[in-house]
Design an enzyme around this catalytic site. Structure first.
Site, short mmCIF file in Angstrom:
data_model
loop_
_atom_site.label_atom_id
_atom_site.label_comp_id
_atom_site.label_asym_id
_atom_site.label_seq_id
_atom_site.Cartn_x
_atom_site.Cartn_y
_atom_site.Cartn_z
N ALA A 1 0.84 -1.20 0.00
CA ALA A 1 0.00 0.00 0.00
C ALA A 1 0.87 1.25 0.00
O ALA A 1 1.99 1.26 0.52
CB ALA A 1 -0.92 0.00 1.21
N GLY B 1 1.09 -5.96 0.37
CA GLY B 1 0.12 -6.12 -0.71
C GLY B 1 0.73 -6.54 -2.02
O GLY B 1 0.05 -7.15 -2.85
N GLU C 1 0.82 -10.19 -1.76
CA GLU C 1 -0.57 -10.65 -1.83
C GLU C 1 -1.07 -10.65 -3.27
O GLU C 1 -1.81 -11.56 -3.68
CB GLU C 1 -1.46 -9.78 -0.95
CG GLU C 1 -1.20 -9.99 0.54
CD GLU C 1 -2.00 -9.06 1.42
OE1 GLU C 1 -2.68 -9.55 2.34
OE2 GLU C 1 -1.93 -7.83 1.21
N GLU D 1 3.38 -6.75 7.37
CA GLU D 1 2.42 -5.84 7.98
C GLU D 1 2.51 -5.77 9.50
O GLU D 1 2.23 -4.72 10.10
CB GLU D 1 0.99 -6.23 7.57
CG GLU D 1 0.61 -5.87 6.14
CD GLU D 1 1.02 -6.94 5.14
OE1 GLU D 1 0.58 -6.85 3.98
OE2 GLU D 1 1.78 -7.88 5.51
#
Length: 337
Positions: A139, A184, A187, A207
């Site tokens: 992010a 992310g 991910e 994270e």
């Protein structure tokens, strides 16, 4: 003591499961639209349905080599041509922000994937970076810090949604990790069917260092990829792996020494995509469907899903073409029909 099972009950249960799977994979029409849906915890079937629906825009999205969607340059969408026809490359291009997920990039990815899932000419999708040394850093924290608490949840939900859309594309997807893939970014790669990486790449779900948890599917897809215990270890420690380490734990399928151009993983991804191109398009789609849905259920139900999906290939023109090509000792000419 457990209650006794009535004679024939197991067979009735299996038959019931078979009917359930068959209903979900009811015969496809000539337009290849899957009706019905599973009940219970399985998700994503509706997205699969949309993936089978005929293209809304027809061939208008089918462009030549290096063509791009008319949007900002943060995402480059290339429809390859000639011997690579059928391969689409999604190239993330936010060098100044390490390819991190911004509101704009998420919106662009969603728009691109929405077009891809209904384009029957698309055979394989490669997700890569256009920025040397970076895949995706997660992010955009500079943008995130400006959000108030009420904005964070909905934005993470949008990231999760677009990653799910990529996971639910009805064609094979390959993540080419030629650099940093954190949070992310990993991910996003986990949502792809196949992951290849350069040995110099770095990847991890980090994270917990920021006092949060993976929110784009990482807590679910990483355990499914490498096992629960090791996934917990990596998430709890926020450990970052290089390409060789990622290959050793089964996080990626192939690891390559980086080349001077910095695109070794992308080149391998392209080689894999070329291997997929000669195969029957309908078979590729239902094979992915059978695998994805079958992994979420027990073996008996999974075998019923396989049987129902196999049945969808029987009436196709491609199946007859494959048999004819075998008889005539030539390469088949599949049309996705």
């Amino acid at each position: 003591m457990a209650a006794a099972v009535a004679p024939g009950a197991l067979g009735a249960l299996q038959a019931s499961r078979t009917r359930l799977a068959a209903a979900c994979c009811a015969p496809l029409s000539s337009r290849w639209r899957l009706p019905g849906s599973f009940t219970g915890p399985q998700v994503g079937w509706a997205t699969w349905v949309r993936g089978w629906m005929p293209a809304v825009w027809g061939a208008t999205l089918w462009r030549g080599y290096s063509s791009e969607l008319k949007t900002e340059d943060e995402l480059r969408v290339r429809y390859l041509e000639e011997e690579n026809r059928g391969i689409v490359v999604l190239g993330i291009n936010r060098a100044y922000a390490k390819n991190s997920f911004s509101k704009n990039l998420v919106k662009m990815l969603s728009k691109a994937v929405d077009a891809l899932k209904s384009d029957k000419k698309v055979r394989t999708v490669i997700v890569r970076s256009e920025v040397p040394g970076i895949f995706c850093a997660g992010a955009d924290l500079k943008e995130r810090v400006k959000m108030n608490s009420s904005e964070v949840g909905p934005f993470v939900s949008k990231i999760r949604a677009v990653i799910n859309e990529i996971a639910n594309l009805p064609v094979p997807t390959i993540a080419a990790i030629d650099g940093l893939a954190l949070g992310g970014g990993l991910e996003l790669a986990l949502a792809c069917d196949i992951r290849v990486a350069a040995s110099s790449a770095k990847m991890g779900l980090v994270e917990t260092k920021l006092a949060i948890i993976p929110g784009g599917g990482g807590t679910q897809r990483l355990p499914r990829a490498i096992g629960m215990s090791l996934a917990k270890e990596l998430i709890f420690s926020a450990r970052v792996l290089d390409g060789q380490e990622a290959k050793a734990v089964g996080l990626i399928s192939h690891v390559l020494e980086q080349n001077q151009e910095g695109d070794a993983a992308y080149r391998k991804a392209l080689d894999l995509a070329r291997e997929f191109l000669p195969q029957g398009p309908v078979a590729m789609r239902v094979a992915k469907l059978a695998i994805n849905q079958g992994m979420e259920v027990d073996l008996v139900t999974g075998l019923a899903i396989e049987e129902a999906c196999y049945a969808q290939t029987i009436p196709t023109k491609d199946r007859l073409e494959g048999l004819l090509a075998f008889k005539e000792k030539r390469s088949p000419r599949y049309k996705g029909e």
